[in-house]
Design a protein around this motif. Structure first.
Motif, short mmCIF file in Angstrom:
data_model
loop_
_atom_site.label_atom_id
_atom_site.label_comp_id
_atom_site.label_asym_id
_atom_site.label_seq_id
_atom_site.Cartn_x
_atom_site.Cartn_y
_atom_site.Cartn_z
N THR A 43 3.21 -14.85 -36.77
CA THR A 43 3.89 -14.06 -35.79
C THR A 43 4.39 -12.81 -36.15
OG1 THR A 43 5.95 -15.32 -36.27
CG2 THR A 43 4.80 -16.16 -34.49
N ALA A 44 4.66 -12.74 -37.62
CA ALA A 44 5.20 -11.50 -38.06
C ALA A 44 4.22 -10.26 -37.83
CB ALA A 44 5.41 -11.50 -39.40
N VAL A 45 2.77 -10.60 -37.90
CA VAL A 45 1.63 -9.74 -38.08
C VAL A 45 1.03 -9.51 -36.68
CG1 VAL A 45 1.12 -9.54 -40.25
CG2 VAL A 45 -0.22 -11.13 -38.84
N GLY A 46 1.52 -10.37 -35.86
CA GLY A 46 0.62 -10.59 -34.26
C GLY A 46 1.50 -9.80 -33.23
N ARG A 47 3.02 -9.55 -33.36
CA ARG A 47 3.72 -8.88 -32.36
C ARG A 47 3.25 -7.49 -32.26
NH1 ARG A 47 8.80 -11.84 -31.53
NH2 ARG A 47 8.61 -13.79 -32.69
N ASN A 49 5.79 -5.51 -31.36
CA ASN A 49 7.01 -4.58 -32.23
C ASN A 49 6.88 -5.06 -33.74
OD1 ASN A 49 9.09 -3.89 -33.37
ND2 ASN A 49 10.26 -4.17 -31.65
N PRO A 50 6.60 -4.03 -34.66
CA PRO A 50 6.25 -4.56 -36.00
C PRO A 50 7.24 -4.42 -36.96
CG PRO A 50 5.99 -1.99 -35.82
CD PRO A 50 5.90 -2.76 -34.40
N ASN A 51 8.52 -4.24 -36.29
CA ASN A 51 9.88 -4.14 -37.23
C ASN A 51 10.00 -5.24 -37.99
OD1 ASN A 51 10.29 -1.82 -35.64
ND2 ASN A 51 12.14 -2.34 -34.60
N ASN A 52 9.78 -6.54 -37.52
CA ASN A 52 9.96 -7.87 -38.34
C ASN A 52 9.03 -7.79 -39.54
OD1 ASN A 52 11.08 -10.20 -39.17
ND2 ASN A 52 9.33 -11.37 -38.34
N LEU A 53 7.83 -7.51 -39.38
CA LEU A 53 7.03 -7.22 -40.49
C LEU A 53 7.31 -6.11 -41.30
CD1 LEU A 53 4.14 -7.91 -41.90
CD2 LEU A 53 2.95 -6.11 -40.24
N VAL A 54 7.82 -5.19 -41.08
CA VAL A 54 8.32 -3.97 -42.16
C VAL A 54 9.52 -4.33 -42.66
CG1 VAL A 54 9.25 -1.69 -41.96
CG2 VAL A 54 7.19 -2.07 -40.63
N MET A 55 10.15 -5.14 -41.94
CA MET A 55 11.59 -5.70 -42.86
C MET A 55 11.11 -6.58 -43.84
SD MET A 55 13.94 -3.47 -41.98
CE MET A 55 15.00 -4.40 -43.23
N VAL A 56 10.35 -7.63 -43.36
CA VAL A 56 9.92 -8.58 -44.53
C VAL A 56 9.03 -7.90 -45.77
CG1 VAL A 56 7.94 -10.30 -44.97
CG2 VAL A 56 9.26 -10.46 -42.83
N ILE A 57 8.44 -6.84 -45.42
CA ILE A 57 7.81 -6.12 -46.63
C ILE A 57 9.01 -5.43 -47.48
CG2 ILE A 57 6.28 -4.18 -47.34
CD1 ILE A 57 4.63 -4.59 -44.84
N LEU A 58 9.74 -4.59 -46.56
CA LEU A 58 10.90 -3.97 -47.51
C LEU A 58 12.06 -4.89 -48.09
CD1 LEU A 58 11.87 -1.16 -44.74
CD2 LEU A 58 10.76 -0.78 -47.05
N ASP A 59 12.51 -6.19 -47.37
CA ASP A 59 13.63 -6.95 -47.94
C ASP A 59 13.22 -8.08 -48.49
OD1 ASP A 59 15.27 -5.04 -47.30
OD2 ASP A 59 16.11 -6.04 -45.35
N GLY A 60 11.97 -8.76 -48.36
CA GLY A 60 11.34 -9.93 -48.87
C GLY A 60 11.90 -10.96 -47.95
N VAL A 61 11.47 -12.21 -48.41
CA VAL A 61 11.86 -13.36 -47.67
C VAL A 61 12.32 -14.50 -48.55
CG1 VAL A 61 11.02 -15.46 -46.23
CG2 VAL A 61 10.32 -13.06 -45.86
N THR A 92 -1.36 -5.74 -39.50
CA THR A 92 -1.43 -5.95 -38.13
C THR A 92 -2.80 -5.85 -37.64
OG1 THR A 92 -0.82 -3.80 -37.48
CG2 THR A 92 0.85 -5.36 -37.58
N GLY A 93 -3.59 -4.86 -38.16
CA GLY A 93 -5.15 -4.60 -37.73
C GLY A 93 -5.96 -5.53 -38.41
N HIS A 94 -5.37 -6.08 -39.41
CA HIS A 94 -6.68 -7.11 -40.06
C HIS A 94 -6.31 -8.51 -39.58
CE1 HIS A 94 -10.02 -7.49 -43.05
NE2 HIS A 94 -9.25 -8.46 -43.55
N TYR A 95 -4.87 -8.80 -39.68
CA TYR A 95 -4.80 -10.33 -39.38
C TYR A 95 -4.08 -10.60 -37.95
CZ TYR A 95 -5.59 -10.45 -44.34
OH TYR A 95 -6.30 -10.43 -45.54
N GLY A 96 -3.61 -9.42 -37.20
CA GLY A 96 -2.88 -9.81 -35.72
C GLY A 96 -3.12 -9.02 -34.83
N ASN A 97 -2.35 -8.03 -34.66
CA ASN A 97 -2.40 -7.04 -33.14
C ASN A 97 -3.08 -5.79 -33.75
OD1 ASN A 97 -2.10 -5.82 -30.91
ND2 ASN A 97 -0.11 -6.46 -30.79
N ALA A 98 -4.29 -5.62 -33.62
CA ALA A 98 -4.91 -4.44 -33.92
C ALA A 98 -4.46 -3.20 -33.09
CB ALA A 98 -6.47 -4.44 -33.91
N ASP A 99 -3.54 -3.21 -32.13
CA ASP A 99 -3.32 -2.16 -31.10
C ASP A 99 -1.98 -1.69 -32.11
OD1 ASP A 99 -5.31 -2.49 -29.36
OD2 ASP A 99 -4.07 -3.63 -28.20
N VAL A 100 -1.31 -2.39 -32.78
CA VAL A 100 -0.11 -1.66 -33.35
C VAL A 100 -0.23 -0.93 -34.52
CG1 VAL A 100 2.07 -2.59 -34.86
CG2 VAL A 100 1.19 -3.96 -32.82
#
Length: 139
Positions: A43-47, A49-61, A92-100
């Protein structure tokens, strides 16, 4: 494969290989025992709105799985805004939503705490209006 001298010109695939593939595997399938998620249909790479993905990259999990704490390191100190944008766009392009597409400006806003909320200004205005109404009622 030769890396560019300018770190801002490293491709998304190169960033993935350098920072993500060790845990998420070369094809994004996640860890073998399932503790680290697959990036395919994630879901993080398929939305849109990429904000969640960016925050995962920046802040980790930090999350629990199978009774264990699983952590993904943060990359805020290791990657520039442009590198995070390049990596997020690749993911996002490789694993999720290529339009993002993610821009360095979007990453900077999120790194700095996110977009400014207008709710604070509205709340202050409502408090000021309430004080004025109370003063008028007292008079």
């Amino acid at each position: 494969m030769t890396l560019p001298v300018d770190g801002e010109k490293i491709s998304g695939a190169q960033l993935y290989d350098a920072h993500c593939s060790t845990c998420h595997q070369p094809q994004g399938q996640g860890s073998f025992e399932g503790g680290l998620p697959s990036l395919l249909h994630n879901t993080a790479v398929g939305r849109s709105n990429p904000n969640n993905l960016v925050m995962v990259i920046l802040d980790g999990v930090k999350r629990g799985a199978y009774g264990e704490d699983i952590r993904m390191q943060d990359f805020a100190r290791n990657l520039s805004d442009q590198q995070v944008a390049t990596l997020a766009t690749y993911l996002t392009g490789h694993y999720g939503n290529a339009d993002v597409k993610v821009s360095a400006a979007q990453v900077k806003v999120l790194r700095d705490g996110g977009p400014v909320s207008h709710l604070g200004a509205l709340a202050q205005g409502a408090i000021a209006l309430g004080v004025i109404v109370v003063i008028l009622l007292v008079i």
